[in-house]
Motif scaffolding. Structure first.
Motif, PDB file in Angstrom:
ATOM      1  N   LEU A 196      74.021  23.722  33.441  1.00  0.00           N
ATOM      2  CA  LEU A 196      72.527  23.352  32.097  1.00  0.00           C
ATOM      3  C   LEU A 196      73.266  22.678  31.567  1.00  0.00           C
ATOM      4  CD1 LEU A 196      70.819  26.357  32.472  1.00  0.00           C
ATOM      5  CD2 LEU A 196      70.883  24.268  33.694  1.00  0.00           C
ATOM      6  N   LYS A 197      74.394  22.615  30.541  1.00  0.00           N
ATOM      7  CA  LYS A 197      74.566  22.118  29.471  1.00  0.00           C
ATOM      8  C   LYS A 197      75.552  20.814  29.872  1.00  0.00           C
ATOM      9  CE  LYS A 197      77.212  22.881  25.049  1.00  0.00           C
ATOM     10  NZ  LYS A 197      76.033  22.255  24.227  1.00  0.00           N
ATOM     11  N   ARG A 198      75.752  20.732  30.667  1.00  0.00           N
ATOM     12  CA  ARG A 198      76.946  19.039  31.442  1.00  0.00           C
ATOM     13  C   ARG A 198      75.712  18.691  31.430  1.00  0.00           C
ATOM     14  NH1 ARG A 198      81.387  20.533  34.916  1.00  0.00           N
ATOM     15  NH2 ARG A 198      81.311  22.918  34.482  1.00  0.00           N
ATOM     16  N   PHE A 199      74.822  18.986  31.947  1.00  0.00           N
ATOM     17  CA  PHE A 199      73.547  18.080  32.325  1.00  0.00           C
ATOM     18  C   PHE A 199      72.459  17.770  31.216  1.00  0.00           C
ATOM     19  CE2 PHE A 199      75.623  18.640  36.416  1.00  0.00           C
ATOM     20  CZ  PHE A 199      74.590  19.045  37.259  1.00  0.00           C
ATOM     21  N   SER A 200      72.293  15.961  31.451  1.00  0.00           N
ATOM     22  CA  SER A 200      71.343  15.801  30.375  1.00  0.00           C
ATOM     23  C   SER A 200      69.543  16.387  30.668  1.00  0.00           C
ATOM     24  CB  SER A 200      71.351  14.462  29.831  1.00  0.00           C
ATOM     25  OG  SER A 200      72.990  14.196  30.674  1.00  0.00           O
ATOM     26  N   LEU A 201      69.751  17.779  30.861  1.00  0.00           N
ATOM     27  CA  LEU A 201      68.377  18.160  31.563  1.00  0.00           C
ATOM     28  C   LEU A 201      67.443  17.914  29.786  1.00  0.00           C
ATOM     29  CD1 LEU A 201      69.318  21.107  33.544  1.00  0.00           C
ATOM     30  CD2 LEU A 201      69.056  18.672  33.957  1.00  0.00           C
ATOM     31  N   SER A 202      65.964  18.212  29.865  1.00  0.00           N
ATOM     32  CA  SER A 202      65.136  18.299  29.240  1.00  0.00           C
ATOM     33  C   SER A 202      64.284  19.710  28.865  1.00  0.00           C
ATOM     34  CB  SER A 202      63.987  17.104  28.737  1.00  0.00           C
ATOM     35  OG  SER A 202      64.161  16.173  30.401  1.00  0.00           O
ATOM     36  N   LYS A 203      64.128  19.902  30.371  1.00  0.00           N
ATOM     37  CA  LYS A 203      62.942  21.469  30.467  1.00  0.00           C
ATOM     38  C   LYS A 203      63.513  22.183  31.951  1.00  0.00           C
ATOM     39  CE  LYS A 203      59.206  20.157  29.430  1.00  0.00           C
ATOM     40  NZ  LYS A 203      57.462  19.521  30.005  1.00  0.00           N
ATOM     41  N   LEU A 204      63.774  23.489  31.922  1.00  0.00           N
ATOM     42  CA  LEU A 204      62.861  24.534  32.610  1.00  0.00           C
ATOM     43  C   LEU A 204      62.212  24.695  33.009  1.00  0.00           C
ATOM     44  CD1 LEU A 204      66.652  26.998  31.260  1.00  0.00           C
ATOM     45  CD2 LEU A 204      66.331  24.445  32.484  1.00  0.00           C
ATOM     46  N   LYS A 205      61.540  24.859  34.150  1.00  0.00           N
ATOM     47  CA  LYS A 205      60.212  25.610  34.577  1.00  0.00           C
ATOM     48  C   LYS A 205      60.948  26.299  35.377  1.00  0.00           C
ATOM     49  CE  LYS A 205      56.888  23.034  35.700  1.00  0.00           C
ATOM     50  NZ  LYS A 205      56.478  21.784  36.976  1.00  0.00           N
ATOM     51  N   ILE A 206      60.297  27.562  34.654  1.00  0.00           N
ATOM     52  CA  ILE A 206      60.379  28.934  34.938  1.00  0.00           C
ATOM     53  C   ILE A 206      59.605  29.344  36.264  1.00  0.00           C
ATOM     54  CG2 ILE A 206      60.250  31.518  34.422  1.00  0.00           C
ATOM     55  CD1 ILE A 206      60.526  30.757  31.285  1.00  0.00           C
ATOM     56  N   ASP A 207      60.449  29.883  37.064  1.00  0.00           N
ATOM     57  CA  ASP A 207      59.453  29.841  38.371  1.00  0.00           C
ATOM     58  C   ASP A 207      58.496  31.394  38.034  1.00  0.00           C
ATOM     59  OD1 ASP A 207      59.709  29.381  41.249  1.00  0.00           O
ATOM     60  OD2 ASP A 207      59.960  31.415  42.018  1.00  0.00           O
ATOM     61  N   GLN A 208      57.530  30.398  38.809  1.00  0.00           N
ATOM     62  CA  GLN A 208      55.745  31.489  38.938  1.00  0.00           C
ATOM     63  C   GLN A 208      56.553  33.148  39.278  1.00  0.00           C
ATOM     64  OE1 GLN A 208      53.360  28.973  41.323  1.00  0.00           O
ATOM     65  NE2 GLN A 208      53.122  30.814  42.341  1.00  0.00           N
ATOM     66  N   SER A 209      57.434  33.180  40.097  1.00  0.00           N
ATOM     67  CA  SER A 209      57.789  34.311  41.321  1.00  0.00           C
ATOM     68  C   SER A 209      58.187  35.717  39.848  1.00  0.00           C
ATOM     69  CB  SER A 209      58.555  34.331  41.934  1.00  0.00           C
ATOM     70  OG  SER A 209      60.160  33.774  41.410  1.00  0.00           O
ATOM     71  N   PHE A 210      58.478  34.577  39.029  1.00  0.00           N
ATOM     72  CA  PHE A 210      58.866  35.920  37.424  1.00  0.00           C
ATOM     73  C   PHE A 210      57.853  35.603  36.440  1.00  0.00           C
ATOM     74  CE2 PHE A 210      62.843  33.643  38.295  1.00  0.00           C
ATOM     75  CZ  PHE A 210      63.668  34.923  39.213  1.00  0.00           C
ATOM     76  N   ILE A 211      56.523  35.361  37.159  1.00  0.00           N
ATOM     77  CA  ILE A 211      55.230  35.077  35.839  1.00  0.00           C
ATOM     78  C   ILE A 211      54.253  36.471  36.444  1.00  0.00           C
ATOM     79  CG2 ILE A 211      53.696  33.700  34.130  1.00  0.00           C
ATOM     80  CD1 ILE A 211      56.462  33.376  33.950  1.00  0.00           C
ATOM     81  N   ARG A 212      54.572  36.054  38.006  1.00  0.00           N
ATOM     82  CA  ARG A 212      53.020  37.231  37.946  1.00  0.00           C
ATOM     83  C   ARG A 212      53.654  38.742  37.807  1.00  0.00           C
ATOM     84  NH1 ARG A 212      55.299  36.381  43.562  1.00  0.00           N
ATOM     85  NH2 ARG A 212      54.479  34.350  43.136  1.00  0.00           N
ATOM     86  N   ASP A 213      54.297  39.407  37.750  1.00  0.00           N
ATOM     87  CA  ASP A 213      54.445  40.459  37.665  1.00  0.00           C
ATOM     88  C   ASP A 213      55.018  40.698  35.881  1.00  0.00           C
ATOM     89  OD1 ASP A 213      52.909  41.540  40.146  1.00  0.00           O
ATOM     90  OD2 ASP A 213      55.008  41.578  40.984  1.00  0.00           O
ATOM     91  N   LEU A 214      54.711  40.045  35.342  1.00  0.00           N
ATOM     92  CA  LEU A 214      55.179  39.738  33.858  1.00  0.00           C
ATOM     93  C   LEU A 214      55.417  40.925  32.387  1.00  0.00           C
ATOM     94  CD1 LEU A 214      56.987  38.103  32.062  1.00  0.00           C
ATOM     95  CD2 LEU A 214      54.868  37.020  31.545  1.00  0.00           C
ATOM     96  N   LEU A 215      53.800  41.798  33.333  1.00  0.00           N
ATOM     97  CA  LEU A 215      52.966  42.778  32.189  1.00  0.00           C
ATOM     98  C   LEU A 215      53.559  44.097  32.729  1.00  0.00           C
ATOM     99  CD1 LEU A 215      51.170  41.148  29.864  1.00  0.00           C
ATOM    100  CD2 LEU A 215      50.714  40.194  31.525  1.00  0.00           C
ATOM    101  N   THR A 216      53.488  44.130  33.968  1.00  0.00           N
ATOM    102  CA  THR A 216      54.483  45.640  34.485  1.00  0.00           C
ATOM    103  C   THR A 216      56.153  45.813  35.662  1.00  0.00           C
ATOM    104  OG1 THR A 216      53.664  44.363  36.783  1.00  0.00           O
ATOM    105  CG2 THR A 216      52.257  45.819  35.490  1.00  0.00           C
ATOM    106  N   ASP A 217      56.343  44.823  35.345  1.00  0.00           N
ATOM    107  CA  ASP A 217      57.540  44.601  36.074  1.00  0.00           C
ATOM    108  C   ASP A 217      58.740  44.908  34.834  1.00  0.00           C
ATOM    109  OD1 ASP A 217      60.288  44.060  37.204  1.00  0.00           O
ATOM    110  OD2 ASP A 217      58.773  44.225  39.471  1.00  0.00           O
ATOM    111  N   ALA A 218      59.731  45.262  34.551  1.00  0.00           N
ATOM    112  CA  ALA A 218      60.676  45.045  32.904  1.00  0.00           C
ATOM    113  C   ALA A 218      61.505  44.052  33.519  1.00  0.00           C
ATOM    114  CB  ALA A 218      60.922  46.323  33.247  1.00  0.00           C
ATOM    115  N   ASP A 219      62.249  43.941  34.929  1.00  0.00           N
ATOM    116  CA  ASP A 219      63.306  43.613  34.640  1.00  0.00           C
ATOM    117  C   ASP A 219      62.465  41.706  35.130  1.00  0.00           C
ATOM    118  OD1 ASP A 219      64.709  45.363  35.559  1.00  0.00           O
ATOM    119  OD2 ASP A 219      63.853  45.083  38.016  1.00  0.00           O
ATOM    120  N   ASP A 220      61.241  41.495  35.272  1.00  0.00           N
ATOM    121  CA  ASP A 220      61.135  40.369  35.186  1.00  0.00           C
ATOM    122  C   ASP A 220      61.022  39.919  33.655  1.00  0.00           C
ATOM    123  OD1 ASP A 220      60.497  39.696  37.889  1.00  0.00           O
ATOM    124  OD2 ASP A 220      58.403  40.261  38.277  1.00  0.00           O
TER     125      ASP A 220
END
Ligand code: C2E
Ligand code: MG
Ligand code: MG
Ligand code: MG
Length: 279
Positions: free
Chosen positions: A192-216
């Motif tokens: 991630l550091k070596r590549f000249s990236l600009s953005k990370l798109k956080i996958d929706q599977s981590f967003i779905r239960d964001l409020l209830t799942d402490a791991d997410d």
């Protein structure tokens, strides 16, 4: 494959396999003609800044409606396009169409808008992709900074050296590169550091239960702080509720995309969305 081994092997096809095989061939043949038959369409999903609630731009998503087969989901036809090589001409069509639309919006004075375009691994590896993109940018007089290319971790990690080279070429021209579905693949964090990236798109599977799942929540929080220290922007995908938006804001996420703001829109509705969300 069965044919190669003689007719006797045919009995190894179960009825389910046969059915799958038939649909596969049916779809592939139909997809082969989809561009010329004008069955493909682009839709545009708004991406919003959590810092000022302004519209940043749109992710371009492909839709396919075939008169006989009905509407086929990208989840089904994109892998097929990829395995058959059809993604190359289809991807060219997407690029051309998306840049034409962006130029149209800019001509109407909406010149802060960016578009994010999905690239499949095969497209990303095309040696002439950069030349094609530059030709289209020149044709429409668009700055390269208005275009973001989305690639997945697996496209990047297949051949990291080649990917690094390509990403550098694109970012040297001013295009942005986003890692799509981040967190679901196996990227080595060192890259991630070596590549000249600009953005990370956080996958929706981590967003779905964001409020209830402490791991997410822990994962999303870790992705955001890592991105910050690497000076990468973060955007959360699949944000559907106000509570998710508020939590993401609290965790320091930069941008969001999802049904909470808007489903993907056709060009007419996307234009109306711009009019009501900019300036
Ligand atoms: P992706 O790039 O990760 O796109 C996000 C997907 O999530 C889209 O599905 C979008 O419609 C859906 N989505 C957005 N907001 C929400 C939400 O709030 N909730 C839920 N449940 N879903 C949401 P879509 O349009 O079906 O596309 C699926 C995948 O197909 C895309 O995933 C992308 O990998 C691929 N794809 C779509 N268009 C293209 C294209 O033009 N070229 C290539 N190579 N791949 C494409
Ligand atoms: Mg995407
Ligand atoms: Mg995604
Ligand atoms: Mg996806």
């Amino acid at each position: 494959q069965a044919k190669e081994h003689g007719r006797n092997t045919y009995c190894f096809f179960t009825p389910q396999m046969q059915k799958y095989h038939t649909r596969h061939l049916l779809l592939e043949n139909a997809l082969r003609r989809a561009v010329e038959r004008e069955e493909l369409q682009l839709v545009y999903q708004p991406q919003m800044s959590l810092h000022n609630q302004q519209l940043i731009g749109f992710e371009v998503l492909l839709r396919w409606h075939n008169p006989e087969l009905g509407t086929i989901s990208p989840a089904e036809f994109i892998p097929l396009a990829e395995s058959s090589g059809l993604i190359v001409p289809i991807g060219d069509w997407v690029l051309s169409k998306a840049l034409t639309q962006l130029a149209e919006w800019r001509a109407e004075g909406y010149n802060q808008i960016t578009i994010a375009i999905n690239l499949s691994p095969l497209q990303f590896r095309q040696t002439d992709l950069l030349a094609k993109l530059e030709q289209l940018l020149a044709q429409h007089q668009l700055p390269a900074t208005t275009v973001e290319l989305e690639i997945t971790e697996s496209a990047m990690m297949d051949d990291p050296a080649a990917a690094a080279h390509l990403i550098t070429q694109f970012s040297d021209k001013g295009c942005k590169i986003a890692i799509d579905d981040f967190g679901t693949g196996y990227s080595s964090l060192g890259y991630l550091k070596r590549f000249s990236l600009s953005k990370l798109k956080i996958d929706q599977s981590f967003i779905r239960d964001l409020l209830t799942d402490a791991d997410d929540k822990a994962i999303v929080s870790a992705i955001i702080s890592m991105a910050k220290s690497l000076e990468l922007t973060t955007i959360a995908e699949g944000v559907e509720t106000l509570e998710q938006q508020q939590m993401l804001h609290q965790l320091g996420c930069d941008d969001i995309q999802g049904y909470f703001y808007s489903k993907p829109l056709n060009r007419k509705d996307a234009t109306a969305f711009i009019r009501s969300h900019i300036f």
